[in-house]
Design a protein around this motif. Sequence first.
Motif, PDB file in Angstrom:
ATOM      1  N   ARG A 100       0.794  -1.235   0.000  1.00  0.00           N
ATOM      2  CA  ARG A 100       0.000   0.000   0.000  1.00  0.00           C
ATOM      3  C   ARG A 100       0.826   1.285   0.000  1.00  0.00           C
ATOM      4  N   PRO A 101       1.943   1.380   0.738  1.00  0.00           N
ATOM      5  CA  PRO A 101       2.722   2.626   0.673  1.00  0.00           C
ATOM      6  C   PRO A 101       3.141   2.997  -0.760  1.00  0.00           C
ATOM      7  N   SER A 102       3.554   2.017  -1.530  1.00  0.00           N
ATOM      8  CA  SER A 102       3.930   2.272  -2.916  1.00  0.00           C
ATOM      9  C   SER A 102       2.710   2.715  -3.734  1.00  0.00           C
ATOM     10  N   TRP A 103       1.573   2.071  -3.519  1.00  0.00           N
ATOM     11  CA  TRP A 103       0.329   2.415  -4.201  1.00  0.00           C
ATOM     12  C   TRP A 103      -0.084   3.852  -3.865  1.00  0.00           C
ATOM     13  N   GLU A 104      -0.006   4.212  -2.592  1.00  0.00           N
ATOM     14  CA  GLU A 104      -0.392   5.558  -2.186  1.00  0.00           C
ATOM     15  C   GLU A 104       0.564   6.614  -2.735  1.00  0.00           C
ATOM     16  N   ARG A 105       1.860   6.309  -2.795  1.00  0.00           N
ATOM     17  CA  ARG A 105       2.809   7.249  -3.414  1.00  0.00           C
ATOM     18  C   ARG A 105       2.485   7.447  -4.893  1.00  0.00           C
ATOM     19  N   ALA A 106       2.159   6.365  -5.580  1.00  0.00           N
ATOM     20  CA  ALA A 106       1.824   6.462  -7.005  1.00  0.00           C
ATOM     21  C   ALA A 106       0.553   7.289  -7.206  1.00  0.00           C
ATOM     22  N   LEU A 107      -0.439   7.106  -6.342  1.00  0.00           N
ATOM     23  CA  LEU A 107      -1.673   7.892  -6.453  1.00  0.00           C
ATOM     24  C   LEU A 107      -1.423   9.365  -6.147  1.00  0.00           C
ATOM     25  N   THR A 108      -0.570   9.652  -5.191  1.00  0.00           N
ATOM     26  CA  THR A 108      -0.204  11.041  -4.895  1.00  0.00           C
ATOM     27  C   THR A 108       0.457  11.677  -6.103  1.00  0.00           C
ATOM     28  N   GLU A 109       1.374  10.958  -6.713  1.00  0.00           N
ATOM     29  CA  GLU A 109       2.052  11.458  -7.913  1.00  0.00           C
ATOM     30  C   GLU A 109       1.055  11.654  -9.055  1.00  0.00           C
ATOM     31  N   LEU A 110       0.119  10.729  -9.206  1.00  0.00           N
ATOM     32  CA  LEU A 110      -0.919  10.853 -10.231  1.00  0.00           C
ATOM     33  C   LEU A 110      -1.732  12.125 -10.018  1.00  0.00           C
ATOM     34  N   SER A 111      -2.112  12.398  -8.780  1.00  0.00           N
ATOM     35  CA  SER A 111      -2.922  13.586  -8.498  1.00  0.00           C
ATOM     36  C   SER A 111      -2.154  14.874  -8.786  1.00  0.00           C
ATOM     37  N   ARG A 112      -0.841  14.848  -8.637  1.00  0.00           N
ATOM     38  CA  ARG A 112      -0.034  16.034  -8.945  1.00  0.00           C
ATOM     39  C   ARG A 112      -0.004  16.346 -10.434  1.00  0.00           C
ATOM     40  N   HIS A 113      -0.172  15.314 -11.258  1.00  0.00           N
ATOM     41  CA  HIS A 113      -0.104  15.497 -12.715  1.00  0.00           C
ATOM     42  C   HIS A 113      -1.476  15.440 -13.385  1.00  0.00           C
ATOM     43  N   HIS A 114      -2.532  15.354 -12.590  1.00  0.00           N
ATOM     44  CA  HIS A 114      -3.899  15.212 -13.109  1.00  0.00           C
ATOM     45  C   HIS A 114      -4.264  16.386 -14.007  1.00  0.00           C
ATOM     46  N   GLU A 115      -4.846  16.056 -15.160  1.00  0.00           N
ATOM     47  CA  GLU A 115      -5.253  17.087 -16.135  1.00  0.00           C
ATOM     48  C   GLU A 115      -6.651  16.822 -16.645  1.00  0.00           C
ATOM     49  N   GLY A 116      -7.606  16.696 -15.773  1.00  0.00           N
ATOM     50  CA  GLY A 116      -8.985  16.470 -16.200  1.00  0.00           C
ATOM     51  C   GLY A 116      -9.386  15.007 -16.167  1.00  0.00           C
ATOM     52  N   VAL A 117      -8.635  14.165 -16.866  1.00  0.00           N
ATOM     53  CA  VAL A 117      -8.890  12.723 -16.864  1.00  0.00           C
ATOM     54  C   VAL A 117      -7.562  12.017 -16.651  1.00  0.00           C
TER      55      VAL A 117
END
Length: 118
Positions: free
Chosen positions: A42-59
Amino acid sequence: MDSRHVVGGAGPVVPGRAALEVSPLPSRCGIRARGEISEITRPSWERALTELSRHHEGVSCVELSEVAFVDVAGVTALAVTAMNLPGGKVVVKYPPPQLPRVLEMFWPGLERIEVTPR
């Protein structure tokens, strides 16, 4: 989002082992995961989701066709990430069967996540 997160040891990801590899999608905003999403990974999954949210562009896309299992806390992390985005949605492609069931059970009608089943 140019780095990979690997938890659970080196070598190929084998279903049934606590290993998770997450990498960015090459052609759009999103991530691809392989392995299992559980207490150990889970820590790796949560880091990846945090990174995803930083680069989010609508979809943003989360491709899970090679994920054998995701626990309730892993689905929770995904749902919380989607709810905290400034706008748009997360498209989850080909998740394991428990992910849409958990979303429907705890977050019915969550419009920030669109699931494309296997």
